[in-house]
Design an enzyme around this catalytic site. Structure first.
Site, PDB file in Angstrom:
ATOM      1  N   PHE A   1     -27.798  42.945  41.489  1.00  0.00           N
ATOM      2  CA  PHE A   1     -29.188  42.633  41.814  1.00  0.00           C
ATOM      3  C   PHE A   1     -29.601  41.425  40.991  1.00  0.00           C
ATOM      4  CE2 PHE A   1     -33.723  42.462  41.427  1.00  0.00           C
ATOM      5  CZ  PHE A   1     -34.128  42.613  42.741  1.00  0.00           C
TER       6      PHE A   1
ATOM      7  N   ASP B   1     -26.637  37.470  33.632  1.00  0.00           N
ATOM      8  CA  ASP B   1     -28.007  37.781  34.043  1.00  0.00           C
ATOM      9  C   ASP B   1     -28.495  38.921  33.154  1.00  0.00           C
ATOM     10  OD1 ASP B   1     -30.358  38.677  35.139  1.00  0.00           O
ATOM     11  OD2 ASP B   1     -29.682  38.556  37.223  1.00  0.00           O
TER      12      ASP B   1
ATOM     13  N   LYS C   1     -38.361  39.022  32.881  1.00  0.00           N
ATOM     14  CA  LYS C   1     -39.006  40.297  32.621  1.00  0.00           C
ATOM     15  C   LYS C   1     -39.676  40.373  31.245  1.00  0.00           C
ATOM     16  CE  LYS C   1     -37.156  43.006  36.302  1.00  0.00           C
ATOM     17  NZ  LYS C   1     -35.900  42.736  36.976  1.00  0.00           N
TER      18      LYS C   1
HETATM   19  C1  LIG Z   1     -35.606  41.920  38.109  1.00  0.00           C
HETATM   20  C2  LIG Z   1     -34.318  41.191  38.088  1.00  0.00           C
HETATM   21  C3  LIG Z   1     -34.187  39.917  38.652  1.00  0.00           C
HETATM   22  C4  LIG Z   1     -35.296  39.246  39.419  1.00  0.00           C
HETATM   23  O1  LIG Z   1     -36.454  39.073  38.689  1.00  0.00           O
HETATM   24  P1  LIG Z   1     -37.858  38.796  39.425  1.00  0.00           P
HETATM   25  O2  LIG Z   1     -38.784  38.437  38.308  1.00  0.00           O
HETATM   26  O3  LIG Z   1     -38.247  40.052  40.132  1.00  0.00           O
HETATM   27  O4  LIG Z   1     -37.614  37.671  40.367  1.00  0.00           O
HETATM   28  C5  LIG Z   1     -32.960  39.273  38.519  1.00  0.00           C
HETATM   29  N1  LIG Z   1     -31.934  39.861  37.885  1.00  0.00           N
HETATM   30  C6  LIG Z   1     -32.017  41.081  37.342  1.00  0.00           C
HETATM   31  C7  LIG Z   1     -30.845  41.665  36.635  1.00  0.00           C
HETATM   32  C8  LIG Z   1     -33.207  41.801  37.445  1.00  0.00           C
HETATM   33  O5  LIG Z   1     -33.291  43.034  36.938  1.00  0.00           O
END
Ligand SMILES: *Cc1c(COP(=O)(O)O)cnc(C)c1O
Length: 404
Positions: A145, A230, A259
């Site tokens: 994700f 990520d 986040k």
């Molecule tokens: C939440 C998330 C994203 C995307 O972040 P947004 O601020 O919702 O665009 C990307 N990678 C990971 C691992 C995430 O948990």
């Protein structure tokens, strides 16, 4: 309380009436919060065990973060990057130092940080590695994700996230998560990057097998491929360290952050990498109107300072051990398996008992808010300011739900 007098049902209906149904929220309407606790429109209190998918690692309205936001609101909120503002340098320097990297590039949302990482990796591939023009590829993992843009969903393996949003962006190779041999095989002369979550949050807090991340690091170095971590959900204290990669002794070439970087107040994301990588971008080649704005920088600098104390990472490690001991004791008593690290856990509920959604609803009635993911998995990610007693409370409520 008399059901008819509750404000919640009508507030839930109102919220659904005027919005696209791209979410299926629990039927609770929050109106205020502090620390690890939420209060709804009917005055009921809930322990927050989701923390905005880790955007609220420091809890709701952490005093230092609120102070930084208030101070900045009274001075300057937006300039665009056309001008330099006085909050920019401190943020970039302190975040770069926290990451141990030369440079940072601030954006807003996580998906933008991922898009930025992809663009930088491709440009690096053509300009530095010498990849055949137009042929760059990036290796990603099943169950990933990374966000919701058209390019990012192009390499999602979640049909809900991907179906009917094509045509898809080419240039991605998907391999099973945790399988180093498959990842190594997928790398060719045009591979510019491997993009991975060190722990897959949305997939249910899936921790890769021991040795996987160091193996990825080794292969990326050998094959001259960028390792992009990520850490948007796993980073900034969630797992008991500043970065989940650290706990595996791994330093990626690029961190993607988001986040929690915005302190639960404003969206702030960033890419951190060395000059040999981020240096490929020249003026006009990438940007964002809001990226690195003064309000975002003021709040995020305070976030970096909170992290620099190590207090939250320590809390996450220590209290995480308590959380994991608690949920481990429920395996065989309604839970099939539990996973995770620090204050982050994925719990597989016996599907014969109830769905994840139903567990979420029952937890809500007992004053604990958490979110299901993928069928019968529940994810727990409380704010790192949660106390030992509050963890015991959450575990006790979970035990109650599982007991029927
Ligand atoms: C939440 C998330 C994203 C995307 O972040 P947004 O601020 O919702 O665009 C990307 N990678 C990971 C691992 C995430 O948990």
């Amino acid at each position: 309380m008399i059901e008819g007098k509750l404000r919640t049902p009508e507030a839930v209906r109102d919220a659904e009436r005027w919005t696209a149904h791209n979410y299926h929220p629990l039927p609770v309407v929050i109106s205020s919060a502090e620390g690890a606790w939420l209060t709804d429109v009917d005055g009921r209190r809930y322990l927050d065990c989701l923390a905005g998918y880790s955007a609220l690692n420091f809890g709701h309205r952490h005093p230092a973060l609120i102070r930084a936001a208030h101070n900045q609101l009274d001075k300057l909120t937006l300039t665009s990057r056309a001008f330099v503002h006085d909050q920019f340098a401190d943020f970039c320097r302190e975040l770069a130092q926290l990451c141990g990297k030369d440079l940072v590039l601030p954006m807003n949302t996580g998906a933008e940080a991922v898009e930025t990482g992809i663009k930088v990796a491709r440009k690096w591939g053509y300009q530095v590695k010498g990849v055949t023009p137009g042929q760059a590829n990036i290796v990603v993992a099943e169950g990933n994700f990374h966000g919701r843009t058209t390019t990012i969903v192009s390499f999602s393996t979640d049909e809900d996230a991907r179906a009917d949003f094509g045509p898809y962006t080419p240039g991605f190779t998907v391999v099973p998560y945790g399988d180093l041999a498959a990842l190594t095989d997928a790398i060719d002369e045009n591979t510019v990057a491997v993009l991975l979550e060190p722990i897959q949050g949305e997939q249910g807090v899936v921790v890769p097998p021991e040795g996987y991340l160091p193996g990825v690091r080794r292969v990326c170095t050998e094959r001259n491929v960028l390792f992009i971590a990520d850490e948007i959900q796993s980073g900034l204290g969630r797992t008991g360290a500043t970065f989940a990669c650290q706990q595996e002794g791994v330093v990626p070439d690029m961190y993607l952050l988001g986040k929690a970087l915005g302190g639960g107040i404003v969206p702030v994301s960033a890419v951190a990498a060395d000059a040999g990588v981020l240096g490929v971008l020249k003026p006009g080649q990438h940007g964002s109107t809001f990226g690195g704005n003064p309000l975002a920088c003021a709040v995020a600098t305070e976030v970096v300072r909170l992290l620099a104390t190590g207090e939250f990472q320590r809390r996450s490690a220590e209290l995480g051990a308590r959380l994991h001991a608690g949920i481990q004791s429920l395996v065989g008593k309604g839970l099939l398996a539990v996973r995770g690290r620090g204050l982050w856990a994925g719990l597989d509920i016996d599907p014969a008992l109830m769905s994840g959604r139903e567990a979420g609803e029952r937890l809500m009635k007992r004053g604990v808010l958490a979110k299901d993911t993928h069928g019968s998995t529940i994810r727990l990610a409380p704010p790192l300011v949660i106390t030992a007693d509050e963890i015991d409370y959450a575990v006790a409520q979970l035990a109650g739900v599982l007991a029927g």
